[in-house]
Motif scaffolding. Structure first.
Motif, PDB file in Angstrom:
ATOM      1  N   PRO A  17      -0.395   8.896   2.209  1.00 43.44           N
ATOM      2  CA  PRO A  17      -0.077   7.539   2.662  1.00 43.44           C
ATOM      3  C   PRO A  17      -1.055   6.486   2.134  1.00 43.44           C
ATOM      4  O   PRO A  17      -0.656   5.369   1.807  1.00 43.44           O
ATOM      5  CB  PRO A  17      -0.148   7.639   4.187  1.00 43.44           C
ATOM      6  N   HIS A  18      -2.307   6.837   2.019  1.00 44.30           N
ATOM      7  CA  HIS A  18      -3.326   5.939   1.467  1.00 44.30           C
ATOM      8  C   HIS A  18      -2.936   5.508   0.047  1.00 44.30           C
ATOM      9  O   HIS A  18      -2.926   4.320  -0.286  1.00 44.30           O
ATOM     10  CB  HIS A  18      -4.666   6.681   1.464  1.00 44.30           C
ATOM     11  N   HIS A  19      -2.590   6.476  -0.782  1.00 41.74           N
ATOM     12  CA  HIS A  19      -2.218   6.195  -2.172  1.00 41.74           C
ATOM     13  C   HIS A  19      -0.902   5.421  -2.261  1.00 41.74           C
ATOM     14  O   HIS A  19      -0.753   4.548  -3.121  1.00 41.74           O
ATOM     15  CB  HIS A  19      -2.113   7.503  -2.961  1.00 41.74           C
ATOM     16  N   ARG A  20       0.035   5.744  -1.380  1.00 43.71           N
ATOM     17  CA  ARG A  20       1.328   5.036  -1.411  1.00 43.71           C
ATOM     18  C   ARG A  20       1.143   3.563  -1.078  1.00 43.71           C
ATOM     19  O   ARG A  20       1.770   2.702  -1.687  1.00 43.71           O
ATOM     20  CB  ARG A  20       2.315   5.698  -0.462  1.00 43.71           C
ATOM     21  N   ILE A  21       0.290   3.263  -0.110  1.00 44.83           N
ATOM     22  CA  ILE A  21       0.028   1.858   0.239  1.00 44.83           C
ATOM     23  C   ILE A  21      -0.611   1.138  -0.945  1.00 44.83           C
ATOM     24  O   ILE A  21      -0.175   0.046  -1.325  1.00 44.83           O
ATOM     25  CB  ILE A  21      -0.867   1.764   1.493  1.00 44.83           C
ATOM     26  N   ALA A  22      -1.627   1.740  -1.543  1.00 47.84           N
ATOM     27  CA  ALA A  22      -2.290   1.116  -2.689  1.00 47.84           C
ATOM     28  C   ALA A  22      -1.293   0.872  -3.827  1.00 47.84           C
ATOM     29  O   ALA A  22      -1.303  -0.194  -4.450  1.00 47.84           O
ATOM     30  CB  ALA A  22      -3.451   1.985  -3.162  1.00 47.84           C
ATOM     31  N   ALA A  23      -0.425   1.837  -4.087  1.00 46.49           N
ATOM     32  CA  ALA A  23       0.557   1.689  -5.163  1.00 46.49           C
ATOM     33  C   ALA A  23       1.536   0.556  -4.871  1.00 46.49           C
ATOM     34  O   ALA A  23       1.892  -0.218  -5.767  1.00 46.49           O
ATOM     35  CB  ALA A  23       1.308   3.005  -5.373  1.00 46.49           C
ATOM     36  N   ARG A  24       1.981   0.442  -3.626  1.00 48.40           N
ATOM     37  CA  ARG A  24       2.911  -0.641  -3.265  1.00 48.40           C
ATOM     38  C   ARG A  24       2.261  -2.008  -3.434  1.00 48.40           C
ATOM     39  O   ARG A  24       2.874  -2.953  -3.929  1.00 48.40           O
ATOM     40  CB  ARG A  24       3.432  -0.457  -1.850  1.00 48.40           C
ATOM     41  N   VAL A  25       1.016  -2.131  -3.005  1.00 48.96           N
ATOM     42  CA  VAL A  25       0.314  -3.403  -3.159  1.00 48.96           C
ATOM     43  C   VAL A  25       0.110  -3.710  -4.639  1.00 48.96           C
ATOM     44  O   VAL A  25       0.321  -4.842  -5.076  1.00 48.96           O
ATOM     45  CB  VAL A  25      -1.033  -3.391  -2.392  1.00 48.96           C
ATOM     46  N   GLN A  26      -0.263  -2.700  -5.408  1.00 51.89           N
ATOM     47  CA  GLN A  26      -0.472  -2.905  -6.838  1.00 51.89           C
ATOM     48  C   GLN A  26       0.806  -3.401  -7.523  1.00 51.89           C
ATOM     49  O   GLN A  26       0.776  -4.360  -8.292  1.00 51.89           O
ATOM     50  CB  GLN A  26      -0.957  -1.619  -7.503  1.00 51.89           C
ATOM     51  N   ARG A  27       1.937  -2.768  -7.219  1.00 45.70           N
ATOM     52  CA  ARG A  27       3.211  -3.208  -7.807  1.00 45.70           C
ATOM     53  C   ARG A  27       3.529  -4.651  -7.439  1.00 45.70           C
ATOM     54  O   ARG A  27       3.979  -5.433  -8.273  1.00 45.70           O
ATOM     55  CB  ARG A  27       4.352  -2.293  -7.364  1.00 45.70           C
ATOM     56  N   SER A  28       3.279  -5.005  -6.183  1.00 45.00           N
ATOM     57  CA  SER A  28       3.543  -6.380  -5.733  1.00 45.00           C
ATOM     58  C   SER A  28       2.650  -7.382  -6.460  1.00 45.00           C
ATOM     59  O   SER A  28       3.103  -8.451  -6.861  1.00 45.00           O
ATOM     60  CB  SER A  28       3.320  -6.502  -4.223  1.00 45.00           C
ATOM     61  N   LEU A  29       1.395  -7.034  -6.615  1.00 44.40           N
ATOM     62  CA  LEU A  29       0.469  -7.955  -7.286  1.00 44.40           C
ATOM     63  C   LEU A  29       0.874  -8.219  -8.731  1.00 44.40           C
ATOM     64  O   LEU A  29       0.768  -9.347  -9.221  1.00 44.40           O
ATOM     65  CB  LEU A  29      -0.956  -7.396  -7.225  1.00 44.40           C
ATOM     66  N   TYR A  30       1.364  -7.197  -9.413  1.00 39.85           N
ATOM     67  CA  TYR A  30       1.745  -7.390 -10.817  1.00 39.85           C
ATOM     68  C   TYR A  30       2.913  -8.362 -10.980  1.00 39.85           C
ATOM     69  O   TYR A  30       3.113  -8.903 -12.063  1.00 39.85           O
ATOM     70  CB  TYR A  30       2.050  -6.055 -11.503  1.00 39.85           C
ATOM     71  N   THR A  31       3.664  -8.618  -9.927  1.00 33.05           N
ATOM     72  CA  THR A  31       4.780  -9.570 -10.050  1.00 33.05           C
ATOM     73  C   THR A  31       4.302 -11.015 -10.088  1.00 33.05           C
ATOM     74  O   THR A  31       5.077 -11.901 -10.462  1.00 33.05           O
ATOM     75  CB  THR A  31       5.789  -9.408  -8.888  1.00 33.05           C
ATOM     76  N   VAL A  32       3.054 -11.273  -9.711  1.00 36.35           N
ATOM     77  CA  VAL A  32       2.571 -12.661  -9.635  1.00 36.35           C
ATOM     78  C   VAL A  32       1.317 -12.938 -10.457  1.00 36.35           C
ATOM     79  O   VAL A  32       0.906 -14.092 -10.574  1.00 36.35           O
ATOM     80  CB  VAL A  32       2.297 -13.073  -8.166  1.00 36.35           C
ATOM     81  N   LEU A  33       0.702 -11.913 -11.014  1.00 35.27           N
ATOM     82  CA  LEU A  33      -0.571 -12.121 -11.711  1.00 35.27           C
ATOM     83  C   LEU A  33      -0.398 -12.771 -13.069  1.00 35.27           C
ATOM     84  O   LEU A  33       0.578 -12.500 -13.780  1.00 35.27           O
ATOM     85  CB  LEU A  33      -1.272 -10.779 -11.929  1.00 35.27           C
ATOM     86  N   PRO A  34      -1.378 -13.591 -13.457  1.00 32.71           N
ATOM     87  CA  PRO A  34      -1.394 -14.065 -14.843  1.00 32.71           C
ATOM     88  C   PRO A  34      -1.517 -12.873 -15.785  1.00 32.71           C
ATOM     89  O   PRO A  34      -2.111 -11.843 -15.427  1.00 32.71           O
ATOM     90  CB  PRO A  34      -2.661 -14.930 -14.911  1.00 32.71           C
TER      91      PRO A  34
END
Length: 166
Positions: A17-34
């Motif tokens: 679950p720790h890794h799944r949360i980190a992966a979900r946040v990472q995917r979300s961040l890539y949608t808005v990052l420069p």
């Protein structure tokens, strides 16, 4: 492994679950990052003035900073735009207190603490506006509620997709 004031802190491998949360946040961040910023999992970052080495679950940092690193050198914590930590049973209080203080001292603009083991139940806390080496709590929500990351991210994190398991 992290180093704080000369003390080595070793954390056991994280649960799924720790890794799944980190992966979900990472995917979300890539949608808005420069384009010139990256999201790095377990990138070592050094707090040069405090003699500390941390390995956040996620750190957003300009690619140019990472490109200048030589081999296994840590990135300067002062270059981070955002740090995300997901607590584990053995490190929750360390993430809540020690890391929050260190990241604020380094001037990291935003710190997201995903606290799966908070006493009142799983929460996500957004810290920001570091002043005098202390963060302001910008938002705290229970799992299932949205967290809004301010500019330059402009991202709403849907915490209802975070797994609750140990």
């Amino acid at each position: 492994m992290e180093i704080t004031d000369g003390t080595i802190v070793v954390t056991p491998p994280q649960a799924v679950p720790h890794h799944r949360i980190a992966a979900r946040v990472q995917r979300s961040l890539y949608t808005v990052l420069p384009e010139e910023w990256g999201v790095y999992q377990t990138l070592a970052v050094a707090h040069p003035s405090r003699g500390r080495l941390y390995i956040p679950d996620l750190v957003v940092i300009p690619d140019a900073v990472v490109d200048e690193l030589d081999g296994g050198d840590p990135a300067p914590l002062t270059a981070a735009e955002l740090v995300v930590e997901v607590t584990s049973p053995c490190n929750a209080s360390y993430d809540r207190i020690n890391k929050a203080a260190a990241y604020a001292q380094a001037g990291v603009p935003l710190y997201v603490l995903i606290d799966r083991f908070a006493p009142a139940g799983p929460t996500v806390t957004l810290y920001g506006e570091p002043k005098d080496e202390v963060y302001q709590e910008l938002q705290r929500v229970k799992f299932g509620e949205d967290v809004r990351l301010p500019a330059p991210f402009g991202l709403t994190l849907d915490t209802s997709v975070f797994p609750l398991g140990a």
